[in-house]
Design a protein around this motif. Sequence first.
Motif, short mmCIF file in Angstrom:
data_model
loop_
_atom_site.label_atom_id
_atom_site.label_comp_id
_atom_site.label_asym_id
_atom_site.label_seq_id
_atom_site.Cartn_x
_atom_site.Cartn_y
_atom_site.Cartn_z
N UNK B 102 0.85 -1.19 0.00
CA UNK B 102 0.00 0.00 0.00
C UNK B 102 0.89 1.25 0.00
N UNK B 103 0.58 2.20 -0.86
CA UNK B 103 1.37 3.43 -0.89
C UNK B 103 0.96 4.38 0.25
N UNK B 104 1.87 5.22 0.67
CA UNK B 104 1.55 6.19 1.72
C UNK B 104 0.43 7.14 1.28
N UNK B 105 0.32 7.34 -0.04
CA UNK B 105 -0.71 8.24 -0.58
C UNK B 105 -2.12 7.72 -0.30
N UNK B 106 -2.24 6.47 0.14
CA UNK B 106 -3.56 5.89 0.41
C UNK B 106 -4.18 6.46 1.68
N UNK B 107 -3.36 7.09 2.52
CA UNK B 107 -3.90 7.65 3.77
C UNK B 107 -4.98 8.68 3.47
N UNK B 108 -6.10 8.56 4.17
CA UNK B 108 -7.20 9.51 3.96
C UNK B 108 -8.16 9.07 2.87
N UNK B 109 -7.87 7.94 2.21
CA UNK B 109 -8.77 7.43 1.18
C UNK B 109 -9.62 6.30 1.77
N UNK B 110 -10.71 5.99 1.09
CA UNK B 110 -11.59 4.91 1.55
C UNK B 110 -11.16 3.59 0.92
N UNK B 111 -11.26 2.53 1.69
CA UNK B 111 -10.87 1.22 1.19
C UNK B 111 -11.97 0.19 1.44
N UNK B 112 -12.10 -0.70 0.48
CA UNK B 112 -12.89 -1.92 0.66
C UNK B 112 -11.87 -3.02 0.81
N UNK B 113 -11.87 -3.71 1.94
CA UNK B 113 -10.83 -4.70 2.19
C UNK B 113 -11.43 -6.03 2.59
N UNK B 114 -10.93 -7.09 1.98
CA UNK B 114 -11.45 -8.42 2.27
C UNK B 114 -10.35 -9.30 2.86
N UNK B 115 -10.70 -10.06 3.87
CA UNK B 115 -9.73 -10.95 4.50
C UNK B 115 -10.38 -11.78 5.58
N UNK B 116 -9.54 -12.49 6.30
CA UNK B 116 -10.01 -13.40 7.34
C UNK B 116 -9.68 -12.80 8.71
N UNK B 117 -10.68 -12.78 9.58
CA UNK B 117 -10.48 -12.22 10.93
C UNK B 117 -9.58 -13.15 11.74
N UNK B 118 -8.54 -12.56 12.33
CA UNK B 118 -7.62 -13.34 13.18
C UNK B 118 -7.64 -12.72 14.58
#
Lengths: 154, 166
Positions: B102-118
């Motif tokens: 992930x680039x630092x420029x992603x800060x402040x942007x919205x994300x849809x993230x998929x994964x497994x809860x640990x």
Amino acid sequence: MAEPVDDQRARRGSGPRWSWRRLSIVLHRDIGYLAVALTIAYGISGIAVNHIADWNPNYKISKRFTTIAPIALDSAPAMVDLAVARLALTEPPRSSYQPDPQTLQLFYGEQVYHVDLPSGKVMVESTVPRRVLHELNQLHLNEPKRVWTYVADL
Amino acid sequence: MCPSITTTMNLVRTAALTLALVALTASTAIAQSKDYGKALTLKDATPISSILKDPAAWDGKRVLVEGLIIEVCEERGCWIRIASDKAFESLRFKVDDGVMTFPQEAKGKTVLAEGVVKVKSLTREQAVAQAREVAKERGTLASFDPAKVKGPVTDVQLSGEGARVK
């Protein structure tokens, strides 16, 4: 006796404009340029990435501090407007967030303002990509994925 | 052809190739929406607050979450912290090194993230070790104070598989 280089060039230039031999020479030369360029790029990036524990090879991250008048706890939009005004920023932030009740973060592209609301102390964190090196590292670490994966394999 | 002209043309060709490569990478960086890792498979997002309210119930489950990116791993871009829908809460989305960056420029942007809860129970020593590692990745190791780390704690994070930064 060997033919002078200029004569060889002149003779090549006077031949047919297209031939397999000419195409082979051009491809060999241009792929060679690409291979040399990538070797240099990977070499530079390799040195940069190897020392990741000592420095950030992708970004120049700097922090500076300033102080504004304290901001009373209020609704988030009101606190954002007040912080923007007191910091004399000309545009509203891309977004904002409160990690805890006393802190407000304003996100502006390469800059993030961390405002301590009760004291008015502000940390301005600036994250600027290292031009060229950042791009070289992206290629080296195969961040584009897809087709570049196969180019990088070579 | 004059040798100096040939040399100049070769240099121009090399410069053009280099520019094309740089433009290729730059274009991916300035795209409006960018996908990372595997394609998203879930359609409905789970509120982060639901996961954090009862982590044990979500342990091992695949979820899609949506929220603001408030922090990005400075060292390798290998994790992001996503703001919850509830105030003062957030969830860390962690990926294996090199799988997604992930680039630092992603800060402040919205994300849809998929994964497994640990979900992991950490002793105080483990919590300190984890906090030290995070401080190292944040570049704040010099000011890291182990005495401020509380423990034992329950660590909840999303083991990342795919994300779309908008």
